[in-house]
Design a protein around this motif. Sequence first.
Motif, PDB file in Angstrom:
ATOM      1  N   UNK A 116      32.313  49.120  48.566  1.00  0.00           N
ATOM      2  CA  UNK A 116      31.869  47.675  48.364  1.00  0.00           C
ATOM      3  C   UNK A 116      32.817  46.646  48.963  1.00  0.00           C
ATOM      4  N   UNK A 117      32.224  45.821  49.850  1.00  0.00           N
ATOM      5  CA  UNK A 117      32.760  44.663  50.504  1.00  0.00           C
ATOM      6  C   UNK A 117      32.349  43.392  49.617  1.00  0.00           C
ATOM      7  N   UNK A 118      33.488  42.686  48.993  1.00  0.00           N
ATOM      8  CA  UNK A 118      33.162  41.693  48.173  1.00  0.00           C
ATOM      9  C   UNK A 118      34.143  40.602  48.871  1.00  0.00           C
ATOM     10  N   UNK A 119      33.540  39.443  48.706  1.00  0.00           N
ATOM     11  CA  UNK A 119      33.996  38.140  49.454  1.00  0.00           C
ATOM     12  C   UNK A 119      33.810  36.833  48.826  1.00  0.00           C
ATOM     13  N   UNK A 120      34.650  36.378  48.218  1.00  0.00           N
ATOM     14  CA  UNK A 120      34.316  35.104  47.219  1.00  0.00           C
ATOM     15  C   UNK A 120      35.268  34.162  47.685  1.00  0.00           C
ATOM     16  N   UNK A 121      34.620  32.871  48.082  1.00  0.00           N
ATOM     17  CA  UNK A 121      35.325  31.859  48.671  1.00  0.00           C
ATOM     18  C   UNK A 121      34.972  30.425  48.146  1.00  0.00           C
TER      19      UNK A 121
END
Length: 651
Positions: free
Chosen positions: A183-188
Amino acid sequence: MSALVGRWGWDGNAAEPPWPSADLAIFLNSQIDPEDSLSLPEESIATIEPTRPGTTPERMVEPSTGHSAVSTVDASTQWWWQSHVHDYLLDTPDMIQVDIPTLLTNTLQSSPRISAISRRTSIAYEQIIQQQAVFDPAMLLDTGYGRVNDPVGSTLTTGGPPRLIQDSFSATAGIQKLTQLGTQIDLSQEIGTLQSNSVFFDPAHQGNSRLSLSITQPLMATSGRVYNLRLVTQASIDSRIAWQQLRVDLENHLIETLSAFWRLYERRAQLVQQRALIQRGKLLAQMVTARADFDSGPLQQVKITRRLASDRDRLLELEAEVNRLQVRLKTLVGDPALTVTNDALELIPLADPSLPSESFHVRDCVVRGLEHRADILAATQQLSAAGLEVSITSNELMPRLNAVIDAYLAGLNGSNNIGQSLVDQYSEGGPGITAALTYNLPWGRRAAKSRHREACYRYQQRSEELRETLLVARREIESALIKLKASEALRESRAATLSASAREEAIATRRWETLAGDGGPMALVLEDLLETQKRRTDAEQSYVSAQINYVLDLVALQQAMGTFLIREGIEPVRGSSTSMVEVIQTAPIREDNYPMEVWVNERSERMPISSPAPFNPASDQSPLGIRPSLGIASESGLLEFEPAADLNEGE
């Protein structure tokens, strides 16, 4: 180096040091049967030079009885030269006495080769950390300023101004993480300002904020822990292979060092024997010269002179060989205290090769080898790596189906009010959400199928290589055992030959002295005596070589079984919180009443040295869960290990 350094020598006026010729004469007397009426004349014994000060004459034990000249001699028999091998032999100002425990300890601490191979294994462990770091979260921070100054071709763009002028500033902070499931998670979080000259731009001097979350989850290909941890698993397998290679290289270097040590002992013993031969020849020369006016002629003197010259040639060769082996041993140990010194330093080995005979069984030795040999354990790890590749390529045969979810919160205010926009993104409106499925399947999947077939072929290849390694291991163990038994038989045979040669010399000496008074064929009798002296020394030197070969063949059998490090109490260890690999030698526990054959035949469940287990510095237990006892290369006996109750196989 923990050793004795000092100066001990003989009378400097003598061309050569005196040797225990009196001991030899006593021994010659001991070889004559009690039924023989003739004995060695007392005056010949009285003319022999005294032994070296500080040494105790030792008589070579002859276990034969009656008239038997070829009886078997026990390996523990103390021969006359053994005490003199540990004496000062070379014309050097200093000496260092070295025993085998000190030799191994200094080699482990000082050898640059051992340090290099341990660092190579540490590098392999660092690869595991690097692959695990892929799953660490990453902190991101981006900032930027932009200015747009473009001509416009429509009044709808700016509402009147001929050029569009915009000034923007943005800053983004976020976290990215890849999970072990893929799983690739990106929070910005993004904030910024925007100003434009367009009349339609409202509110003016905007301050905006945007919180974004993106999740991409593989559902078929590239999904699962096995696939995503493949590089970590491969690095772990590589580290285990490197660990086994460390054992192989460590064994090779230590055995090479032990071989140099024992070969040095061999050459020193032969040097002592050669000097004793020359001393006996000098005694004959003195007697021939003293009887020149009675029954000796120039021919006899020439014969002795020629033989002494030939013996001195051999002596020079042995002295050069001793010096060469000393240099080799210093280099293998790598101790600066040895390598920085000049040649005026003598290494004296404090060990004796008089080891008792051991009983081995082929089946038990093969079982031990299958448990402990590093090449078998490494081949097993390579087979595991091939199996991992099959699993990975099987996963890649599936289509790529990914679930993608994007969600965000946004806020906007005028007067560059970024703070209020951050508040508004949570309190006003709702989130924006996008969900999608992406699908990718190459036509025919030829590349994936080819990689999978390649992986299957490689697995079959590794399987056959493992079978071959097992066969080679069995062959090497059986060959080493055959060679060891042959060395044992040869040692006994040469001991019997030595006993017969010594007795032959005693009889020839008595014959020469007896016939001399009768005016017999002195030249022929003297020639025979010189030949018997040479044969006796050759038999002594051959016996010493047989002793050393037996010891080295015993070490070679341990190496073939993979138990050399276990027997010597040597462990490669790695702490649980570090990748640094160190090689240590544990303190031996004496088990003098514990024979080798019991260890081989009844303790087949013992733990091999394999990949290192986590090490707790506060614990008394060794990292491999084993405790040492006495070992073979040490001059007292054999070393081995007891298993702990619970053992860790390593990472």
